[in-house]
Design a protein around this motif. Structure first.
Motif, PDB file in Angstrom:
ATOM      1  N   LYS A  19      26.240  44.870  40.735  1.00  0.00           N
ATOM      2  CA  LYS A  19      25.931  45.939  41.680  1.00  0.00           C
ATOM      3  C   LYS A  19      26.280  47.301  41.087  1.00  0.00           C
ATOM      4  CE  LYS A  19      26.254  43.528  46.130  1.00  0.00           C
ATOM      5  NZ  LYS A  19      27.038  43.398  47.388  1.00  0.00           N
ATOM      6  N   GLY A  20      27.418  47.372  40.428  1.00  0.00           N
ATOM      7  CA  GLY A  20      27.818  48.633  39.806  1.00  0.00           C
ATOM      8  C   GLY A  20      26.856  49.065  38.720  1.00  0.00           C
ATOM      9  N   ASP A  42      34.245  42.117  46.124  1.00  0.00           N
ATOM     10  CA  ASP A  42      32.811  41.835  46.061  1.00  0.00           C
ATOM     11  C   ASP A  42      32.561  41.059  44.778  1.00  0.00           C
ATOM     12  OD1 ASP A  42      30.076  41.803  45.793  1.00  0.00           O
ATOM     13  OD2 ASP A  42      29.778  43.877  46.433  1.00  0.00           O
ATOM     14  N   ALA A  75      38.394  40.522  42.665  1.00  0.00           N
ATOM     15  CA  ALA A  75      37.319  41.377  43.190  1.00  0.00           C
ATOM     16  C   ALA A  75      36.994  41.008  44.627  1.00  0.00           C
ATOM     17  CB  ALA A  75      36.079  41.246  42.326  1.00  0.00           C
ATOM     18  N   ASN A 114      29.957  40.177  43.368  1.00  0.00           N
ATOM     19  CA  ASN A 114      28.823  40.662  42.577  1.00  0.00           C
ATOM     20  C   ASN A 114      29.049  42.097  42.082  1.00  0.00           C
ATOM     21  OD1 ASN A 114      27.474  38.253  43.193  1.00  0.00           O
ATOM     22  ND2 ASN A 114      26.586  39.131  45.050  1.00  0.00           N
ATOM     23  N   THR A 115      30.278  42.544  42.064  1.00  0.00           N
ATOM     24  CA  THR A 115      30.560  43.962  41.842  1.00  0.00           C
ATOM     25  C   THR A 115      30.071  44.473  40.489  1.00  0.00           C
ATOM     26  OG1 THR A 115      32.290  45.655  41.884  1.00  0.00           O
ATOM     27  CG2 THR A 115      32.904  43.499  40.965  1.00  0.00           C
TER      28      THR A 115
END
Length: 773
Positions: free
Chosen positions: A48-49, A42, A40, A44-45
């Motif tokens: 965040k998603g 990001d 990934a 923190n994906t």
């Protein structure tokens, strides 16, 4: 543990992100954590998603987009040490004991002492979760089982272990109650706890019985719905709502955990049809459909239902069961001949017997089991309340006749009921065979309790006035759907006079699902059909007069809505000194949708609020345009927090998260206004006049050209524009409240005489939705 000021949720799936959103709805900052997916960009994906999805979901997870700012996206690789900032850590990861315990050891290394740690599991015993963990961890650990979606489902099942710190558990319970609005039910550490154990038993029994008896899904839902106080979705509609894929998963977990002699196993049936539907993507409303689906072939939407025998979809047909409509009460349904009665008994009989067997097993408290099913599955009556309605002796005799085991607590009733009223207090039977008084939590005041030992001060067929103590009275709507009619307005007028002479303050409140859906359209349509235009205008004038009396009464008036407060129900709030709203209040002036304009002072009050709004540009047009935008589109606030943004609520109005605390909070607010109270002063409004009305009509015509507004929408918008612009008045001539009320009344009467508006009335009465004409 002193309190909960910050929370962490680990696991950003549907359930974990929903819990995080609801913590943020309470105004509490929350860390939302998940793993870092391989590769990934990001890290923190996932979190965040999840936040981004929740901002788009319907029904909304957040009560306001502002709440999303309180959720901080994190991950468990880089940010686990931040758990030292929080007071409660909620674990919502995959249901695997090894995964959870590995996470717990990492949590325990970074958390501050005394931090509450809980799991959202409903399938793994608490003893297993804390096995091998340090004593300090076990002392701070409990299970908090939320129901999905966390914002809307009020039930929270809490399980503590023998080593759990009672003070810590009490702090979590209090926070869940007061800040999250949950009704907390304490459960024993047993598989499925209460609601899912009984609910899944009921569901799988109902599905199997329908297949065995050849009952179509529409008939099954009609029988398993309102006759037994169950939502109209029945059982198949409910499974579609929660997801077909959840049923096999939960059933498998319960079968693995429950002892072989448990009656749960007797109702289990392999369901190849459900397996096939899930495999093909028919997982319910979140998928392509389930037991019901919408077929969009040929550009048409046709509702279809599954045939349980063939497994094929067919056009859905409304259940035609006249005998069901004629049956008075659940016992009468059980006694019906043919497959309706047979199906009802095959499902309800064993379900209530299973519930009785859970006393002492899942919970020692009958009231807790009832509460769990009322809130976890939206049953109107819990299983023991339902037994009282059916008759305990009847149920026991019929179970025995069919060769089923009669649970001891049911066999030992000896003509008694599970609930009774004694000395004006509601009492419940205990597992030991004695009665005990039901005691509400501190700070909870319920009108239903007051009614047990009091008589109304005033009453008619549509409303009542109750003394709720300390010089405060409560005005209650009692009409169907709390629709407002002449009787309510007349009694409200009488109540204002009584309070003026003998009491300190008035609260407008009720405990129905909705505060008020607005004026009674059925009565208005009847009057219009016989040409009783004078009677309609008299009712409009009476509403204006009564609401004005409410606004200018010499004592504080506090309205306390929950559920829908629409049309005239919203106008009650606008004329109150203050509002204490349940967080799940859906407030709006929706008259334009049915072809009318607000005519009980709604236009006037909204104009006054927006003209005094500090952030809105000054001058006559900005406020008029803002109110036109809101009212012409029949905009409804989807939460009390959103109602503040639309000025249906003012900054000083309160929001109560737990509905059980709403009346007490409203009473407290009313008493806080008593000392030094002075009625508000009348307002004058500066409005833009004909030029402003023209601008608003042109905006509406733009919507029509885009296909958003219909022909009659333009007619309604034209009338609304005239009212909000002050009619023919010049913008240099301020208008008083009476002038705006006259404009409201005149526009209302012109619109109610149109065929298109009456067609909308009829459509709402028949289908619940106005026709788009």
């Amino acid at each position: 543990m002193t309190g909960i000021r910050k929370v962490a949720v680990i696991g950003a799936g549907v359930m974990g992100s929903g819990i995080a959103a609801h913590v943020a709805n309470a105004g509490v900052p929350v860390l939302l954590m998940d793993i870092v997916p391989e590769g990934a960009a990001d890290r923190n994906t996932l979190a965040k998603g999840a936040i981004a999805r929740m901002l788009k979901t319907e029904p909304a997870s957040f009560m306001s987009p502002r709440a999303a700012k309180l959720v901080e996206a994190c991950n468990t690789e880089d940010h686990l040490d931040r758990l030292g900032e929080v007071d409660w850590i909620i674990e919502v990861v995959v249901e695997r004991l090894d995964v959870k315990q590995a996470l717990y050891r990492r949590i325990d290394a970074v958390r501050k002492p005394g931090t509450a740690i809980s799991s959202n599991t409903s399938t793994i015993p608490l003893d297993a979760l804390v096995a091998g963990m340090p004593e300090a961890f076990a002392r701070d650990f409990l299970i908090t089982h939320f129901f999905n979606p966390p914002r809307y489902m009020r039930l929270l099942e809490i399980v503590t272990g023998p080593r759990t710190d009672p003070a810590l558990a009490a702090t979590v319970s209090d926070f869940a109650d007061r800040r999250l609005g949950k009704s907390v039910v304490r459960c024993k550490d047993r598989p499925g706890f209460i609601a899912n154990r009984l609910g899944i038993f009921w569901i799988q029994n109902a599905i199997a019985a329908a297949a065995d008896l050849g009952v179509p899904v529409e008939e099954a839902d009609a029988v398993m719905g309102r006759p037994f106080g169950i939502p109209k979705t029945g059982v198949f509609g409910l499974v579609d709502l929660v997801g077909l894929d959840l049923i096999p998963h939960t059933t498998k977990s319960l079968r693995a955990a429950l002892p072989a002699e448990d009656a749960f196993h007797a109702t289990y049936r392999e369901m190849p049809l459900i397996t096939k539907l899930i495999a093909e993507g028919y997982t319910g409303r979140k998928g392509k459909g389930g037991f019901y689906r919408l077929n969009r072939a040929g550009g048409q939407k046709t509702k279809e239902a599954i045939d349980l025998g063939t497994g094929e979809y067919r056009p859905s047909a409304k259940a035609d069961l006249p005998e069901l409509k004629e049956a008075k009460g659940p016992r009468a349904v059980l006694d019906l001949p043919g497959r309706v009665g047979a199906y009802a008994w095959t499902v309800i009989g064993p379900t209530l017997a299973y519930a009785a067997g859970l006393v002492g097993e899942a919970s020692d408290e009958i009231a807790a089991i009832d509460e769990a099913m009322r809130l976890g599955y939206n049953w109107k009556w819990g299983p023991f309340e339902l037994i009282d309605r059916i008759g305990g002796a009847y149920l026991a005799e019929r179970l025995a006749k069919d060769g089923m085991t009669v649970p001891p607590i049911l066999a030992g009733l000896n003509g008694r009921t599970f609930y009774r009223v004694e000395g004006g207090r509601r009492q419940v039977l205990t597992a030991g065979g004695d009665y005990e008084t039901l005691v509400r939590p501190e700070g909870v005041l319920r009108l239903e309790d007051i009614k047990l030992s009091a008589k109304p001060l005033l009453k008619n067929g549509s409303a009542a006035l109750w003394d709720i103590g300390d010089g405060v009275v409560c005005f209650e709507f009692t009409s169907q759907s709390n629709a407002l009619d002449e009787q309510i307005l007349v009694l409200l007028g009488k109540s204002i006079k009584l309070v003026k002479d003998k009491y300190k303050a008035l609260v407008v409140y009720n405990e129905a699902p909705n505060f008020s859906v607005g004026a009674n359209l059925g009565l208005a349509l009847f009057a219009a059909n016989i040409g009783a235009w004078g009677e309609i205008e008299k009712l409009v004038a009476l509403g204006q007069q009564t609401y004005a009396q409410l606004k200018y009464a010499p004592f504080p008036v506090v309205s306390a809505p929950a559920g829908m407060a629409l049309g005239g129900g919203c106008e009650i709030l606008l004329h109150s000194d203050a509002v204490q709203a349940h967080a799940e209040s859906y407030i709006g002036l929706v008259e334009a949708g049915v072809g009318l304009v607000p005519a009980w002072g709604g236009c006037k009050e909204m104009l006054a609020r927006w003209q005094s709004a500090p952030k809105l540009p000054k001058g006559p047009m900005p406020a008029t345009a803002k109110v036109f935008e809101t009212v012409s589109t029949a905009t409804v606030a989807k939460s009390a927090e959103e109602a503040r943004d639309l000025l249906f609520l003012r900054p000083g109005d309160g929001i109560t998260m737990n509905r059980d605390r709403l009346l007490a909070d409203a009473k407290t607010k009313a008493l806080s206004l008593v000392e030094g109270y002075a009625a508000p002063k009348p307002v004058t409004l500066t409005l833009p006049g004909p030029s402003g009305a023209l601008a608003l009509r042109m905006a509406a015509e733009g919507f029509a050209r885009r296909g958003i507004a219909t022909r009659h929408d333009l007619v309604v918008a034209g009338e609304l524009a005239a009212v909000l612009s002050g009619g023919e008045a010049d913008m240099l001539d301020p208008l008083d409240e009476d002038a705006i009320l006259e404009l409201e009344r005149e526009s209302f009467m012109r619109l109610v005489r149109t065929e298109a508006t009456l067609d909308r009335f009829e459509s709402v009465i028949e289908t619940g939705r106005p026709v788009r004409n």
